[in-house]
Design an enzyme around this catalytic site. Structure first.
Site, PDB file in Angstrom:
ATOM      1  N   SER A  41       0.812  -1.221   0.000  1.00 46.03           N
ATOM      2  CA  SER A  41       0.000   0.000   0.000  1.00 46.03           C
ATOM      3  C   SER A  41       0.842   1.266   0.000  1.00 46.03           C
ATOM      4  CB  SER A  41      -0.929   0.013   1.216  1.00 46.03           C
ATOM      5  OG  SER A  41      -0.174  -0.089   2.398  1.00 46.03           O
ATOM      6  N   ASP A 347      -3.786   7.717   8.362  1.00 52.31           N
ATOM      7  CA  ASP A 347      -4.861   6.910   8.966  1.00 52.31           C
ATOM      8  C   ASP A 347      -4.357   5.938  10.032  1.00 52.31           C
ATOM      9  OD1 ASP A 347      -3.505   5.055   7.491  1.00 52.31           O
ATOM     10  OD2 ASP A 347      -5.153   4.541   6.163  1.00 52.31           O
ATOM     11  N   HIS A 350      -0.859   4.446   7.182  1.00 51.81           N
ATOM     12  CA  HIS A 350      -0.274   5.046   5.981  1.00 51.81           C
ATOM     13  C   HIS A 350       0.082   6.508   6.211  1.00 51.81           C
ATOM     14  CE1 HIS A 350      -3.031   1.751   4.755  1.00 51.81           C
ATOM     15  NE2 HIS A 350      -1.911   1.356   4.181  1.00 51.81           N
TER      16      HIS A 350
END
Ligand SMILES: *[C@@H]1O[C@H](CO)[C@@H](O)[C@H](O)[C@H]1NC(C)=O
Ligand SMILES: *[C@@H]1O[C@H](CO)[C@@H](O)[C@H](O)[C@H]1NC(C)=O
Ligand SMILES: *[C@@H]1O[C@H](CO)[C@@H](O)[C@H](O)[C@H]1NC(C)=O
Length: 382
Positions: A41, A347, A350
């Site tokens: 990610s 968040d 990330h």
């Protein structure tokens, strides 16, 4: 070249050494025509969104003004790499609509690991596209490009395909390993530590495979300070157990594991450089950049780097970014903070665009890479 710089050399050699250093410093930019990225990610630009459920608002809102398949408020480090190399943002390989692969493709997906896992995406968020699968996808992408390009050459369709001869001139980038750590911590630190050589070897095997396929320039990010991800602090007792946190307030044992992973990765990359005689393989110390940001957040104009911009995390209540939930009997939305540009963490897992930009600025000019190579010159073997 390091050898030529030995102190015991006569003046003439020393001069040669100095001159050749200068010439490396001024080496021609590489003009990379394409980027092929592999990762999780931290560098997914739409893969997991295309394959499963799209990442929803408020993700992407601050730069793209809508969700953009990225786990951030805006751009990721890989987007800043594309900007620096004057190339468009990478389309995800898995994206079937609106994609353009003229200047590369992105095989990264959120939740990817280096090693294949038993866990599933629905239970644990672990992507089925582990690194070996991303490499299989690359092979297919390259083979089908070769096939298709000659058929559509000269038509508008060719404008969305890479030039077959440009695969060997592309920059191959990696940012993966963080999820091998997160999965590993669930099994236990001893087992994880014992697995590190295999994990690092599998990353090296992927690089070797791409080399055999013609790739020559590799840019390999190490992993960030895992214990500083706010998610790892959400469930810690207050006060935390003695010695649980380090001097930055991060989980000590987790940070030590990231450092050990990086130590082994760096060693393995050094060996790769010997094994792959025609390759330029650069190890990029993203850890130093992220750690520097966390340690100096205040001076750099950031808020508390262990606080999150998006989501509601107070005591025992955890409502993740973009979700709704009940707190004290009323519904709460885990929304975004007013100004994401002063937060490091978006968040809890990330980084924000602001943090990614800072990391990109620190790492792209070669001051945190081994060998010290600006990304624009990462095709030159030093
Ligand atoms: C997956 O499960 C098998 C069988 O239970 C086990 O032997 C193996 O170690 C597991 N692999 C990982 C990566 O956890
Ligand atoms: C919920 O209740 C606790 C304890 O009274 C309070 O500290 C907290 O601010 C409340 N949260 C919300 C969102 O109302
Ligand atoms: C690279 O950029 C960073 C951040 O702007 C700066 O601190 C550092 O001195 C630069 N290093 C080189 C070698 O230009």
């Amino acid at each position: 070249m390091g050898l030529l710089c030995g102190r015991d050399l006569v003046f003439g050699f020393l001069l040669f050494c100095v001159l050749s250093s200068v010439s490396v410093g001024l080496a021609a930019p590489c003009a990379f025509p394409a980027i092929y990225n592999f990762g999780d990610s931290n560098s997914d630009t739409g893969g997991i969104s295309a394959a499963f459920v799209p990442i929803s608002a408020p993700y992407g809102e601050h730069f793209f003004h809508k969700p953009a398949g990225r786990d951030s408020d805006g751009r990721l480090t890989v987007d800043f790499i594309a900007e620096r190399l004057k190339l468009p943002y990478l389309s995800a390989y898995l994206n079937s609509i609106g994609a353009n692969y003229r200047h590369g493709a992105n095989f990264a997906t959120g939740g990817s690991t280096i090693r294949r896992q038993n866990e599933t995406i629905f239970q644990y968020g672990i992507s089925p596209f582990a690194l070996d699968m991303q490499i299989v996808q690359f092979d297919q992408f390259k083979a089908r490009t070769a096939d298709l390009y000659n058929q559509v050459k000269g038509t508008p369709e060719a404008d969305k395909l890479p030039r077959p001869e440009e695969f060997s001139k592309a920059l191959y980038t990696f940012d993966i390993g963080q999820n091998d750590l997160s999965v590993g911590f669930r099994l236990g630190p001893d087992q994880l530590k014992a697995a590190l050589p295999d994990i690092v070897n599998q990353l090296a095997a992927a690089v070797k495979h791409l080399y055999e396929q013609g790739g020559r320039s590799f840019w390999i990010h190490n992993t960030g300070p895992f214990g500083c991800l706010p998610v790892n602090l959400f469930y810690v007792s207050n006060p935390p157990p003695q010695g649980y946190l380090d001097e930055l307030g991060c989980v000590k044992a987790q940070n030590e594991m990231s450092i050990e992973f990086n130590r082994q990765l760096k060693d393995r990359v050094t060996k790769l450089r010997e094994e792959l005689k025609e390759a330029a393989v650069v190890y990029v110390d993203v850890h130093a950049a992220k750690n520097g940001l966390i340690a100096n957040a205040k001076r750099l104009g950031f808020a508390d780097p262990l606080k999150v911009c998006c989501g509601y995390h107070v005591k025992y209540d955890h409502i993740w970014c973009g979700n709704k939930g009940q707190v004290n009997g009323s519904e709460i939305y885990g929304g975004s903070c007013k100004d994401p540009s002063v937060y490091a963490s978006w968040d809890g897992v990330h980084y924000t665009e602001a943090a990614s930009k800072w990391v990109a600025d620190q790492t792209q000019n070669g001051s945190l890479t081994d060998p010290p190579t600006p990304i624009t010159q990462a095709c030159h073997r030093l």
